[in-house]
Design an enzyme around this catalytic site. Sequence first.
Site, mmCIF file in Angstrom:
data_model
loop_
_atom_site.group_PDB
_atom_site.id
_atom_site.type_symbol
_atom_site.label_atom_id
_atom_site.label_comp_id
_atom_site.label_asym_id
_atom_site.label_seq_id
_atom_site.Cartn_x
_atom_site.Cartn_y
_atom_site.Cartn_z
ATOM 1 N N TYR A 20 -36.793 -26.648 -19.633
ATOM 2 C CA TYR A 20 -36.500 -25.216 -19.315
ATOM 3 C C TYR A 20 -35.040 -25.358 -19.018
ATOM 4 O O TYR A 20 -34.448 -26.404 -18.314
ATOM 5 C CB TYR A 20 -37.060 -24.672 -18.229
ATOM 6 C CG TYR A 20 -36.320 -23.455 -17.528
ATOM 7 C CD1 TYR A 20 -36.710 -22.204 -18.180
ATOM 8 C CD2 TYR A 20 -35.329 -23.541 -16.399
ATOM 9 C CE1 TYR A 20 -35.617 -21.038 -17.968
ATOM 10 C CE2 TYR A 20 -34.675 -22.227 -16.134
ATOM 11 C CZ TYR A 20 -34.968 -21.156 -16.875
ATOM 12 O OH TYR A 20 -34.314 -20.044 -16.345
ATOM 13 N N LYS A 40 -28.051 -25.315 -8.949
ATOM 14 C CA LYS A 40 -29.048 -25.245 -7.893
ATOM 15 C C LYS A 40 -28.523 -25.736 -6.715
ATOM 16 O O LYS A 40 -27.934 -25.187 -5.833
ATOM 17 C CB LYS A 40 -30.463 -25.751 -8.499
ATOM 18 C CG LYS A 40 -31.116 -24.898 -9.311
ATOM 19 C CD LYS A 40 -32.447 -24.897 -9.535
ATOM 20 C CE LYS A 40 -33.227 -23.676 -10.304
ATOM 21 N NZ LYS A 40 -33.264 -24.114 -11.519
ATOM 22 N N TYR A 69 -37.891 -12.021 -13.902
ATOM 23 C CA TYR A 69 -39.062 -11.593 -14.793
ATOM 24 C C TYR A 69 -40.145 -10.662 -14.374
ATOM 25 O O TYR A 69 -41.174 -11.003 -13.825
ATOM 26 C CB TYR A 69 -39.736 -13.182 -14.843
ATOM 27 C CG TYR A 69 -38.987 -14.143 -15.711
ATOM 28 C CD1 TYR A 69 -39.206 -14.117 -17.082
ATOM 29 C CD2 TYR A 69 -38.077 -15.106 -14.969
ATOM 30 C CE1 TYR A 69 -38.406 -14.974 -17.886
ATOM 31 C CE2 TYR A 69 -37.303 -15.680 -16.056
ATOM 32 C CZ TYR A 69 -37.497 -15.778 -17.240
ATOM 33 O OH TYR A 69 -36.830 -16.736 -18.046
ATOM 34 N N ASP A 78 -29.764 -32.206 -18.184
ATOM 35 C CA ASP A 78 -29.849 -31.022 -17.302
ATOM 36 C C ASP A 78 -30.207 -31.696 -16.180
ATOM 37 O O ASP A 78 -31.463 -31.512 -15.897
ATOM 38 C CB ASP A 78 -30.498 -30.077 -18.041
ATOM 39 C CG ASP A 78 -30.561 -28.724 -17.335
ATOM 40 O OD1 ASP A 78 -30.088 -28.806 -16.090
ATOM 41 O OD2 ASP A 78 -30.899 -27.521 -17.801
HETATM 42 C C1 LIG Z 1 -32.945 -23.266 -12.984
HETATM 43 C C2 LIG Z 1 -32.381 -24.167 -13.984
HETATM 44 C C3 LIG Z 1 -31.161 -23.811 -14.805
HETATM 45 C C4 LIG Z 1 -30.751 -22.368 -14.957
HETATM 46 O O1 LIG Z 1 -29.720 -22.288 -13.794
HETATM 47 P P1 LIG Z 1 -29.579 -20.825 -13.150
HETATM 48 O O2 LIG Z 1 -28.515 -21.004 -12.112
HETATM 49 O O3 LIG Z 1 -30.904 -20.187 -13.084
HETATM 50 O O4 LIG Z 1 -29.050 -20.159 -14.302
HETATM 51 C C5 LIG Z 1 -31.147 -24.586 -15.995
HETATM 52 N N1 LIG Z 1 -31.715 -25.827 -16.154
HETATM 53 C C6 LIG Z 1 -33.059 -26.244 -15.000
HETATM 54 C C7 LIG Z 1 -33.416 -27.423 -15.363
HETATM 55 C C8 LIG Z 1 -33.166 -25.471 -14.380
HETATM 56 O O5 LIG Z 1 -34.131 -25.749 -13.502
#
Ligand SMILES: *Cc1c(COP(=O)(O)O)cnc(C)c1O
Length: 429
Positions: free
Chosen positions: A150, A280, A22, A251
């Site tokens: 997100y 992550k 960004y 997620d």
């Molecule tokens: C960071 C994140 C993503 C995306 O993961 P990337 O490895 O950056 O592609 C998706 N969902 C959540 C909840 C996240 O925190």
Amino acid sequence: MTIKNNQSEIIRKDQQFVWHPYSSLTDPIPAYEVVSAEGVYIQLADGKHLIDGMSSWWCAIHGYNHPILNAAAKDQIDRMSHVMFGGITHAPAVSLCEKLVDITPQGLNKVFLSDSGSVSVEVAIKMAFQYWISQGQPEKNKLLSLKGGYHGDTFAAMSVTDPVNGMHHIFDQVLPQHYFAPKPEIGFNQAWNNTDIAEFKAILATNHQQIAAVILEPIVQGAGGMNFYSPEYLKQVRKLCTQYNVLLIADEIATGFGRTGKLFACEWAGICPDIMCLGKSLTGGYMTLAATLCNNEVSRGICDGEAGCFMHGPTFMGNPLACSVANASIDLLLSQDWYANIDRIESVLQQHIQAFSDLDTVAETRVLGAIGVIEMKDPVNLAEIQRQFVEQGIWVRPFGKLVYVMPPFVITNPDLELLMKGIYKILSM
Ligand SMILES: *Cc1c(COP(=O)(O)O)cnc(C)c1O
């Protein structure tokens, strides 16, 4: 002197050639050059070291340069760093998938490995769509997600990310349109009231025949606003999804592996989603790897359909090097009393965050597990505040109105205190 020249050369070329997350290349904010990192310390090229409050975006739960994770990577790289996954398998991937099935909520039985969080979200969404196509219900081709969420930066992931934060208006012509329910308003510890989920319920009741899946971040909405919501909300989402025959995608890319005080945030509500995304901290922040888990119903449904298989297969799927480090990272986490450790971090954060509530620039503070959030009344000046934090010897990267920390789990109480005092010094100026 030569070293100094080298540094500015790196930063000059960085601004000339390199995109950062960004970032603008016409009006770049200079980045800090890092030369190494160890434990909770990030070593800058100018000799300064910083206490890391970010875990490199939730990832580095065991800190940097950890001997056990280093050994796992070195051991694996001497065998093979990569081999294709089509028609070939290997112990690092198999043991990782078995482990993930074992530690995630009961019911998630199959694992699809991929390269990054966003891709694991793409995979989850494709699983949901392909499942309904296979069931003879291709009209179930919409998703329902939450404002303030997100899910990543690729297109399907972006289409379910908060429309304002994700700037949907500029991508109007290219983003698929999905349903958004309001951001959950009732906080993690607040008394529940059904009004918080009324609109979500109404959207589902009216549109469930078009909806393939609900996708959300359980309990903690991360990069979309650091919102902690009531476990009761998640319980009701699970019930409504079952009632209306809609899949539930959790997620857990940010929340997984202990960050919220449970191994997975779904456990706060005692629920199991149909599909779960992990990423992550999966490799302890060592390299990029993600996983999408699903239940037997979803995997069987997909494979019984016309395609006869799941239509996805990344080149670097199941990368042995990443899988080996992931195995070591999970074993390392589970071999300790991680629960008591998160509790310790939570209480130190709680002690120190109280003081911020008295500042008249602060709107709200909140703590859950190893996450501390100071929500300001106005957006901060990122470049300026970043510089001030670095002067204090701490690495904290706010966004918008949110100044937050999620330190590596290995942080000591004195370092955590230095981190919080450093933030206080700047915010109280
Ligand atoms: C960071 C994140 C993503 C995306 O993961 P990337 O490895 O950056 O592609 C998706 N969902 C959540 C909840 C996240 O925190």
